[in-house]
Design an enzyme around this catalytic site. Structure first.
Site, PDB file in Angstrom:
ATOM      1  N   ARG A 120     -14.151   4.339  -2.615  1.00 44.98           N
ATOM      2  CA  ARG A 120     -14.454   2.894  -2.660  1.00 44.98           C
ATOM      3  C   ARG A 120     -14.092   2.326  -4.040  1.00 44.98           C
ATOM      4  O   ARG A 120     -13.523   1.241  -4.149  1.00 44.98           O
ATOM      5  CB  ARG A 120     -15.940   2.633  -2.403  1.00 44.98           C
ATOM      6  CG  ARG A 120     -16.483   3.222  -1.116  1.00 44.98           C
ATOM      7  CD  ARG A 120     -16.268   2.331   0.100  1.00 44.98           C
ATOM      8  NE  ARG A 120     -16.943   2.914   1.244  1.00 44.98           N
ATOM      9  CZ  ARG A 120     -16.372   3.735   2.143  1.00 44.98           C
ATOM     10  NH1 ARG A 120     -15.097   4.042   2.032  1.00 44.98           N
ATOM     11  NH2 ARG A 120     -17.075   4.243   3.142  1.00 44.98           N
TER      12      ARG A 120
ATOM     13  N   GLU B  42     -28.469   9.568  13.382  1.00 45.31           N
ATOM     14  CA  GLU B  42     -27.185   8.859  13.440  1.00 45.31           C
ATOM     15  C   GLU B  42     -26.131   9.689  14.171  1.00 45.31           C
ATOM     16  O   GLU B  42     -25.490  10.543  13.567  1.00 45.31           O
ATOM     17  CB  GLU B  42     -26.690   8.525  12.017  1.00 45.31           C
ATOM     18  CG  GLU B  42     -25.354   7.779  12.037  1.00 45.31           C
ATOM     19  CD  GLU B  42     -24.832   7.422  10.642  1.00 45.31           C
ATOM     20  OE1 GLU B  42     -25.422   7.881   9.638  1.00 45.31           O
ATOM     21  OE2 GLU B  42     -23.833   6.701  10.571  1.00 45.31           O
TER      22      GLU B  42
ATOM     23  N   LYS C 171     -29.578   5.204  14.609  1.00 48.06           N
ATOM     24  CA  LYS C 171     -28.451   4.513  13.959  1.00 48.06           C
ATOM     25  C   LYS C 171     -27.176   4.840  14.731  1.00 48.06           C
ATOM     26  O   LYS C 171     -26.500   5.827  14.434  1.00 48.06           O
ATOM     27  CB  LYS C 171     -28.345   4.963  12.494  1.00 48.06           C
ATOM     28  CG  LYS C 171     -27.123   4.403  11.772  1.00 48.06           C
ATOM     29  CD  LYS C 171     -27.227   4.557  10.266  1.00 48.06           C
ATOM     30  CE  LYS C 171     -25.966   4.057   9.598  1.00 48.06           C
ATOM     31  NZ  LYS C 171     -26.106   3.822   8.175  1.00 48.06           N
TER      32      LYS C 171
ATOM     33  N   SER D 102     -21.668   0.219  10.672  1.00 40.00           N
ATOM     34  CA  SER D 102     -20.539  -0.697  10.876  1.00 40.00           C
ATOM     35  C   SER D 102     -19.255   0.060  11.181  1.00 40.00           C
ATOM     36  O   SER D 102     -18.366  -0.484  11.853  1.00 40.00           O
ATOM     37  CB  SER D 102     -20.374  -1.662   9.695  1.00 40.00           C
ATOM     38  OG  SER D 102     -20.166  -1.011   8.472  1.00 40.00           O
TER      39      SER D 102
END
Ligand code: 13P
Length: 336
Positions: free
Chosen positions: A33, A176, A218, A260
């Site tokens: 990132r 998740e 999630k 997302s």
């Protein structure tokens, strides 16, 4: 905050439209990132970036939990306040990623998430450091003969084992099972793979005696593969995701907070809003976004102190937009 039981903790995190800021990027992911904005991924830069996020005005009232990486839960802000205290003072609960990443299954393209070994001891330390909830991510790939039943049952079994150990340590497990968007599969393929995962997950959780009222799911949304030529629109994503969740997720689960997964920030908000406008479910339907919350803030920051307040405004805006989407009150006109 006086939250005495796992169900009170889980319900608080998703109360009044609040959602979760996923800031638990491992150091290699954080480096990726930071590379995108030309910032060196040092321990101090990671701390500075996350501190500015956690101090943003828009955390209050919009974010009920923050997922941290091991390094971050131990860090202090520049003024010496622990980042855990900064998060608490914003009315959000600190959480911690506890899985240890992916290991290929034999020589296949599928993987099994690692981290059960030594988990109980690690959890005791995280509890002392202030964690109220935890996250474990299983990764499921769609492709030729994938996902296999073996990969699904091994990963969902590990998620259930993890969840039980976490509840024994008085924290809320976030489970998740991420079916990746990567690939050129149709939305029906995503529906099918996600259904198989959720069915296996909730039967494993029930077998292990995990308390559903003290658990957060999630999941991915049901979308077309990112390279599929004919992308499903917002209404179809919302309707198919709800159909799938209503079929497999027990009513007494307090919260479903989506990842997302590579969706744009606006798509992630629009999909969530569309589902909440449709309604007809018992759980809170909210967000646990990493990229879809952070991307605009990261771009505004660019590693410069003088950009800190615009980065905070960018995060605050996305946090508010997603809170409104969790209540079905978002509109594209609010974005301008
Ligand atoms: P994304 O929202 O960027 O997919 O990240 C959420 C997350 O925590 C993935 O494990």
């Amino acid at each position: 905050m006086n939250l005495n039981s796992l169900s009170e903790i889980a319900s608080y995190i998703v109360s009044e439209g609040k959602g979760i800021l996923a800031a638990d990027e491992s150091n290699p992911t954080c480096t990726k990132r930071f590379d995108s904005i030309g910032v060196e991924s040092t321990e101090e830069n990671r701390r500075d970036y996350r501190e500015l996020l956690f101090r943003a005005e828009g955390m209050k009232g919009n974010i009920g939990g923050v997922i941290l990486f091991d390094e971050t839960i131990r860090q202090s802000a520049a003024d010496g306040t622990s980042l855990v205290d900064v998060i608490n003072s914003q009315g959000a609960l600190p959480g911690i990623k506890v899985d240890k990443g992916l290991q290929p299954i034999g020589d296949t393209e599928e993987s099994l998430t690692q981290g059960l070994e030594g988990l109980d001891e690690r959890l005791k330390e995280y509890f002392e450091l202030g964690a109220k909830f935890t996250k474990w991510r299983a990764v499921i790939t769609i492709g030729n003969d994938m996902p296999s039943s073996e990969a699904i049952s091994a990963n969902m079994g590990a998620l259930a084992d993890y969840a039980k150990i976490v509840q024994n340590n008085n924290m809320v497990p976030m489970v998740e099972p991420e079916v990746l968007m990567d690939g050129n599969h149709s939305i029906e393929d995503c529906y099918d793979a996600t259904s198989r995962c959720l069915e296996s997950l909730f039967s494993s959780l029930s077998e292990r005696g995990v308390d559903i009222k003290g658990t957060i799911l999630k999941p991915n949304m049901i979308t077309s593969g990112s390279n599929y030529s004919n992308q499903a629109d917002v209404d179809e994503v919302a309707q198919k995701t709800l159909d799938c969740l209503k079929t497999y997720v027990p009513d007494d689960l307090p919260g479903i907070t989506f990842l997302s997964g590579g969706q744009s920030d606006l798509d992630a908000t629009a999909h969530l809003d569309a589902m909440n406008k449709i309604g007809g479910f018992n759980w809170k339907l909210s967000f646990s976004y990493g990229r879809a919350l952070q991307q605009p803030a990261l771009k505004a920051w660019m590693g410069k102190v003088e950009n800190a307040s615009s980065a905070q405004e960018a995060l605050s805006h996305r946090a508010l937009m997603n809170k409104l989407a969790s209540e079905g009150k978002w509109d594209i006109s609010l974005e301008s």
